[in-house]
Design an enzyme around this catalytic site. Structure first.
Site, PDB file in Angstrom:
ATOM      1  N   CYS A  80      32.212  45.118  38.786  1.00 24.08           N
ATOM      2  CA  CYS A  80      33.631  45.014  39.138  1.00 24.08           C
ATOM      3  C   CYS A  80      34.217  46.333  39.652  1.00 24.08           C
ATOM      4  CB  CYS A  80      34.446  44.482  37.968  1.00 24.08           C
ATOM      5  SG  CYS A  80      34.523  45.565  36.518  1.00 24.08           S
ATOM      6  N   HIS A 132      37.575  45.570  32.690  1.00 23.99           N
ATOM      7  CA  HIS A 132      37.387  44.816  33.933  1.00 23.99           C
ATOM      8  C   HIS A 132      38.514  45.154  34.912  1.00 23.99           C
ATOM      9  CE1 HIS A 132      35.553  41.684  36.313  1.00 23.99           C
ATOM     10  NE2 HIS A 132      36.711  41.074  36.474  1.00 23.99           N
ATOM     11  N   HIS A 144      37.245  39.874  42.478  1.00 23.84           N
ATOM     12  CA  HIS A 144      36.556  40.716  41.504  1.00 23.84           C
ATOM     13  C   HIS A 144      35.105  40.301  41.419  1.00 23.84           C
ATOM     14  CE1 HIS A 144      36.685  37.609  38.152  1.00 23.84           C
ATOM     15  NE2 HIS A 144      37.439  37.070  39.098  1.00 23.84           N
TER      16      HIS A 144
END
Length: 193
Positions: A80, A132, A144
């Site tokens: 990510c 994240h 993402h």
């Protein structure tokens, strides 16, 4: 007789205006940027009028489906934070941190309601720390690299993302500043996405 001439003239002018409007509409839809926006709008679920940066949507589109790989930074696999880093380097010519916490340290915090396409969205998934990051696209959608499905588009209103959403961020506007990783992080921190 004058009434008939005036009515005929008005009809002629009306027909010309309608014809011109239709021609203008056809020319506008033939514009490559408009066509690209319409296409990306359908693929990503973002309203056409919310799409402000065609280069951003083109870049995300090219990476959709890329598998997830922790520490990866290529189309063979990416995580990510490397995905958001690639977006910023290629679309905005800006370098941001190399993991999600570094990136968060290098942005100005933005309320969820004030997010703009290109802003970063951060999550704390089963952790007290940021784990994240994604890139906001508009209309509550973000791109993402998910560990389960690779590079994809998700909705901030989905129960899972809503539960773990932490904050949004926008890189500082100083154009000459290159955002980098914090040098004081220990090795454990450097392995985060």
């Amino acid at each position: 007789m004058n009434t008939k001439k005036m009515l005929a003239g008005m009809l002629l002018i009306g027909a010309c205006l309608i014809s011109q409007a239709q021609t203008s509409k056809k020319n506008a839809s033939a514009d490559p940027d408009n066509l690209a926006k319409e296409y990306f709008s359908q693929i990503m679920g973002v309203a056409n009028n919310a799409m402000t940066n065609t280069k951003l949507y083109q870049f995300v589109y090219e990476w959709l489906g890329t598998p997830y790989r922790l520490g990866g930074d290529s189309k063979n696999g990416i995580d990510c934070s490397k995905f958001s880093l690639a977006v910023y380097e290629n679309v905005f010519n800006t370098t941001i941190g190399y993991n999600s916490r570094n990136q968060y340290a290098n942005v100005k915090q933005v309320n969820k309601k004030d997010l703009q396409p290109g802003d970063l969205v951060f999550f704390k998934i089963r952790s007290r720390q940021i784990t994240h990051v994604g890139v906001y696209l508009g209309d509550d959608k973000f791109a993402h690299a998910a560990s389960s499905r690779g590079v994809m588009i998700s909705d901030l209103n989905e129960a899972y993302w809503k539960r773990y959403y932490y904050n949004g961020g926008r890189p500082f506007e100083e154009s000459s500043r290159t955002m980098t990783a914090n040098s004081g992080l220990d090795n454990e921190d450097k392995n985060l996405n």
